[in-house]
Write a protein that holds these residues in place. Sequence first.
Motif, short mmCIF file in Angstrom:
data_model
loop_
_atom_site.label_atom_id
_atom_site.label_comp_id
_atom_site.label_asym_id
_atom_site.label_seq_id
_atom_site.Cartn_x
_atom_site.Cartn_y
_atom_site.Cartn_z
N PRO A 172 -39.73 -3.02 -23.37
CA PRO A 172 -39.40 -3.19 -24.79
C PRO A 172 -37.93 -3.60 -24.96
O PRO A 172 -37.05 -3.15 -24.22
CB PRO A 172 -39.65 -1.79 -25.37
CG PRO A 172 -40.66 -1.17 -24.44
CD PRO A 172 -40.32 -1.70 -23.08
N SER A 173 -37.68 -4.47 -25.92
CA SER A 173 -36.33 -4.94 -26.26
C SER A 173 -35.66 -5.72 -25.13
O SER A 173 -34.44 -5.77 -25.04
CB SER A 173 -35.42 -3.76 -26.67
OG SER A 173 -35.92 -3.14 -27.83
N ASP A 192 -33.45 -4.58 -33.04
CA ASP A 192 -32.74 -3.94 -31.93
C ASP A 192 -33.30 -2.56 -31.63
O ASP A 192 -32.58 -1.61 -31.34
CB ASP A 192 -31.23 -3.85 -32.24
CG ASP A 192 -30.96 -3.05 -33.50
OD1 ASP A 192 -31.95 -2.70 -34.21
OD2 ASP A 192 -29.79 -2.77 -33.78
N TYR A 193 -34.64 -2.44 -31.70
CA TYR A 193 -35.29 -1.17 -31.38
C TYR A 193 -36.58 -1.46 -30.63
O TYR A 193 -37.16 -2.54 -30.76
CB TYR A 193 -35.59 -0.36 -32.65
CG TYR A 193 -36.34 -1.12 -33.72
CD1 TYR A 193 -37.73 -1.15 -33.75
CD2 TYR A 193 -35.65 -1.84 -34.70
CE1 TYR A 193 -38.42 -1.84 -34.70
CE2 TYR A 193 -36.34 -2.54 -35.67
CZ TYR A 193 -37.71 -2.54 -35.67
OH TYR A 193 -38.39 -3.25 -36.63
N PRO A 194 -37.07 -0.49 -29.80
CA PRO A 194 -38.26 -0.73 -28.99
C PRO A 194 -39.50 -0.98 -29.85
O PRO A 194 -39.62 -0.47 -30.96
CB PRO A 194 -38.41 0.57 -28.18
CG PRO A 194 -37.07 1.21 -28.22
CD PRO A 194 -36.46 0.81 -29.53
N THR A 196 -40.56 -3.59 -31.40
CA THR A 196 -40.46 -4.42 -32.61
C THR A 196 -41.71 -5.29 -32.71
O THR A 196 -42.26 -5.48 -33.79
CB THR A 196 -39.22 -5.32 -32.54
OG1 THR A 196 -38.08 -4.51 -32.22
CG2 THR A 196 -38.98 -6.02 -33.86
N ASP A 249 -34.03 -7.30 -18.82
CA ASP A 249 -32.83 -7.04 -19.61
C ASP A 249 -31.72 -6.57 -18.67
O ASP A 249 -31.79 -5.47 -18.12
CB ASP A 249 -33.14 -5.97 -20.66
CG ASP A 249 -31.95 -5.65 -21.55
OD1 ASP A 249 -30.86 -6.20 -21.31
OD2 ASP A 249 -32.12 -4.84 -22.49
N ASP A 253 -30.65 -2.05 -21.91
CA ASP A 253 -30.85 -1.66 -23.30
C ASP A 253 -30.00 -0.43 -23.65
O ASP A 253 -29.17 0.03 -22.87
CB ASP A 253 -32.34 -1.41 -23.58
CG ASP A 253 -32.66 -1.50 -25.06
OD1 ASP A 253 -31.96 -2.22 -25.78
OD2 ASP A 253 -33.62 -0.84 -25.50
#
Length: 463
Positions: A172-173, A192-194, A196, A249, A253
């Motif tokens: 996520p993200s 900007d959050y898991p 989305t 990422d 994160d």
Amino acid sequence: MFVDKVRIYVKGGDGGAGCMSFRREAHVPKGGPDGGDGGHGGNVVIQADLGVSSLIDYRFKHHFKAERGTHGKGSRMRGADGEDMILKVPVGTVIHEYFEETKETGELIADLTHDGERITVALGGVGGRGNVHFVTSTRRAPAFAELGEPSQEQWVELEMKLMADAALVGMPSAGKSSLISKISAARPKIGDYPFTTLVPNLGVATSGDLSFVCADVPGLIEGAHEGRGLGHEFLRHIERTALIVHVVDLTGDYEGRDPLNDYEVINRELELYASDLASRPRIVVANKIDVPGTEEICKKLAERVRADSIAAAGGDEFADSPIDPKLYCISALTGKGVDSLKAAIATKVHELREEARAKAAEQPEFDHVWEHKREMRDRRFTVRKLSDGVFRVEGGQVERMVIQTDWENEDAIAFLQHRFKRIGVEDALAKAGARNGDEIRIVGRAFEFESATADDAFEELDI
């Protein structure tokens, strides 16, 4: 609403009854039989359509029935056929048998991967034959006709799997939605959050003369193959894609995760969900290189990717590997490195398409395969001993013969006995231990069994 799995009940139209009629005209004293056939019932057909994006039409309506055929008439007038019912589904829909009583999914019926591709899931019943068909040298005036054949009916499961050339996967993200918005015209929700992204997004990307469809799959977490997070809900969409684009990422994160560990977790989840995903062609992308301090972890990840690529090629550094040895370092925010990544994806997708096209030419059509299996299964019948002197015969073809028979007509019953003997029902009963006087049950009828050498092997009982 995004709906990607439903179960529906489908039933074809029943066939119309044949007509028992004799020609009656002035100056034509012995006109003979002229009963027309009943019309065939319509089929239920499932068809892939590019204009359909989800299975929402089947979310609340679950029963679908085609039109029945009309009855035949005198003067050899045939009844009208019932219209087929066409159920449109998204391209990429997989169809399985479904058993409502046990809640189990059965055999694969079809995988509709092209616009316009179709499969018949419930055949309409054949129209009954008029009495004109039953004339023989010894039976000049048959006083019976067939009733219409009952249609096929069953539950089926429709499962939509996105038809994309490449799937963006990652934690996520990780920046998957930002990336698809950069390489295509897709405009997914970005935050900007898991989690989305709650539903898959599709985008069409172009690089030079090449183009490809890319899917942004909702973020995966450890245990996704067991259903954790969004788990099975969206892992199924990765199964169909030719190329996996693994987005890592580099910042870990806001949770401060280890990017190398994230890389391993996603690889492991894909392999545990479906073993063939481990060997699926793959490109690894390191995102967020615009963030200061990511250079060192980017180098480590590049070394890991290269090592995995060599291992996947059997340890030969110069052999072809499903994993691209190059790590593509990008910033989905600023666009740095995105064009070269897009070109690499487009080139790889083009190669995979050509390979798939060659293989597809060798595959049999689903309609032919499923129809052959269905016919073979329909012709089979079983004989089961219920108790002393009581037997039950079960089978699609046998049961339809009984339903098609007019039980008010002795000639029609005699014709049914002849058909039973021809398809081997009498022999099967004898082998199962049936003796003269035993009760034989088929659908809702019961018969008294007599020796096969007798003129009439069955005599109907009143039940």
